[in-house]
Write an enzyme that holds these catalytic residues in place. Structure first.
Site, short mmCIF file in Angstrom:
data_model
loop_
_atom_site.label_atom_id
_atom_site.label_comp_id
_atom_site.label_asym_id
_atom_site.label_seq_id
_atom_site.Cartn_x
_atom_site.Cartn_y
_atom_site.Cartn_z
N HIS A 181 39.15 38.01 37.74
CA HIS A 181 38.46 38.11 36.45
C HIS A 181 38.30 36.76 35.76
CE1 HIS A 181 38.34 42.43 36.59
NE2 HIS A 181 39.66 42.56 36.56
N HIS B 262 38.29 47.05 39.89
CA HIS B 262 37.54 46.45 38.79
C HIS B 262 36.62 45.33 39.30
CE1 HIS B 262 41.33 48.09 37.08
NE2 HIS B 262 40.49 48.59 36.21
N ASP C 133 38.81 45.26 44.83
CA ASP C 133 39.59 45.73 43.70
C ASP C 133 38.81 46.83 42.97
OD1 ASP C 133 42.00 44.45 41.83
OD2 ASP C 133 40.45 45.43 40.63
N ASP D 52 44.33 48.84 43.56
CA ASP D 52 44.25 49.80 42.44
C ASP D 52 43.18 50.85 42.67
OD1 ASP D 52 42.37 47.79 42.25
OD2 ASP D 52 42.72 47.35 40.13
#
Length: 352
Positions: free
Chosen positions: A166, A204, A202, A292
């Site tokens: 991120h 996200h 991931d 995740d």
């Protein structure tokens, strides 16, 4: 498989994050790596190594993907915070003000509160005394993994936290401060690879990685993730984001709805890997490895099970490409170790 572990990962152990309007205990904790290391002790799939002690090379690599004023701020943020008021030593740093649309970001404010907001995009990523040391050592792990693969290693893994995907050229968020996957990709470019692909699995979207390479055609960025209309980080990750300028066509987003099954997820993975093949990646594949996507993860919404991570590792091996993996998310803490090592074990079994 060479595994470069971050011996300083416990130095970043933040207290509270802002989540849905409340201060809550951080989801991203040292226990995440504790469980991976414990599982590696039970199922060793490769030797553990310290990162290469190459400060000058690491600094140059970081400066290639992150803005100098951002790096300078992160490196000195904690000392500056405590210098403002010695009582601040008992409180982690969280931003409270941000330059939104129409505000200027080119002028560096003198106010610490303004600068921490300038360089962040959420209030869920606390900065503490050991954040810079842990993040920088993690970046060293990513660089070392890339150097190992550039020197003909079949696969290498940067086992580190905090995660990185991120973090953008001049912003942190999503528990990420330095972008390890982008650093690995840039290192491979710097060591002779004409083209590199980054595959982010991931839950996200890898908004930081996308932003770093969005105007470049030498690094393909592919991300499988939760639909940003409902899932963090919300404001990037849509399918129509394809790159810009020279990078047009070198970014592929594959957003998927909450509740996506393993069958549908692996279909998206195949689409992502087809894009990697079409890109004619002449370098190892960089995989931003988040687990995740697990069905038991407390802040995500896909339905992969433990055996699916063995399958993921096998599929990555079947690309025939050497692979650099960087550790990203995964918050079902007790299961993180099993799922991460399943990916590594699946890869090694298929690689032969």
């Amino acid at each position: 498989m060479k595994i470069f572990r971050n011996a300083l990962y416990r130095r970043h152990d933040a207290r509270l994050e802002m989540y849905r309007g409340r201060l809550v205990p951080c989801h991203e904790t040292p226990a995440r790596l504790d469980h991976v290391l414990a599982e590696l002790a039970r199922r060793p799939v490769g030797a553990l190594h310290d990162p290469v002690p190459d400060d000058a090379g690491l600094d140059a690599a970081l400066a290639a993907i992150h803005a100098p004023r951002y790096l300078d701020f992160l490196a000195g943020a904690w000392d500056e915070w405590v210098a403002l008021d010695p009582a601040n030593a008992g409180t982690d740093i969280l931003p409270a003000v941000w330059p939104v649309r129409g505000f200027r970001a080119d002028v560096l404010p003198e106010s610490f509160a303004a600068r921490i907001g300038l360089f962040s995009f959420d209030a869920g990523s606390p900065v503490m005394a050991g954040t810079w040391a842990a993040a920088r050592e993690g970046a060293a792990c990513a660089r070392s993994a890339a150097l190992a693969v550039a020197a003909a290693e079949r696969a290498a893994f940067a086992l580190t936290r905090p995660p990185g995907h991120h973090a953008g050229p001049d912003f942190f968020g999503g528990y990420c401060f330095l972008n390890n996957a982008a650093l690995a990709a840039q290192t491979l470019r710097d060591h002779g690879a004409a083209r590199v692909a980054v595959l982010d699995v991931d839950y996200h979207h890898g908004n930081g990685t996308q932003t770093i390479f969005y105007g470049r055609d030498d690094v393909l960025t592919v991300s499988l993730h939760g639909d940003p209309r409902t899932e963090y980080p919300f404001f990037l990750g849509h399918a129509d984001e394809r790159g810009e300028g020279a990078g047009l066509g070198a970014n592929l987003n594959l957003p998927l709805p909450r509740g996506t099954s393993a069958t549908t997820w692996f279909e998206a993975l195949e689409a992502g890997l087809a894009a990697v093949a079409a890109h004619r990646a002449e370098a190892p594949l960089v995989v931003a490895l988040g687990v995740d996507t697990f069905e038991g993860d407390p802040i995500s919404g896909f339905h992969l099970r433990a055996d699916d991570y063995l399958r993921l590792g096998e599929r990555l091996a079947r690309t025939g490409l050497p692979v650099v993996l960087t550790m990203e998310g995964g918050y079902a803490v007790a299961e993180v170790g099993v799922n991460v090592v399943n990916v590594l074990e699946g890869f090694m079994a298929a690689a032969g």
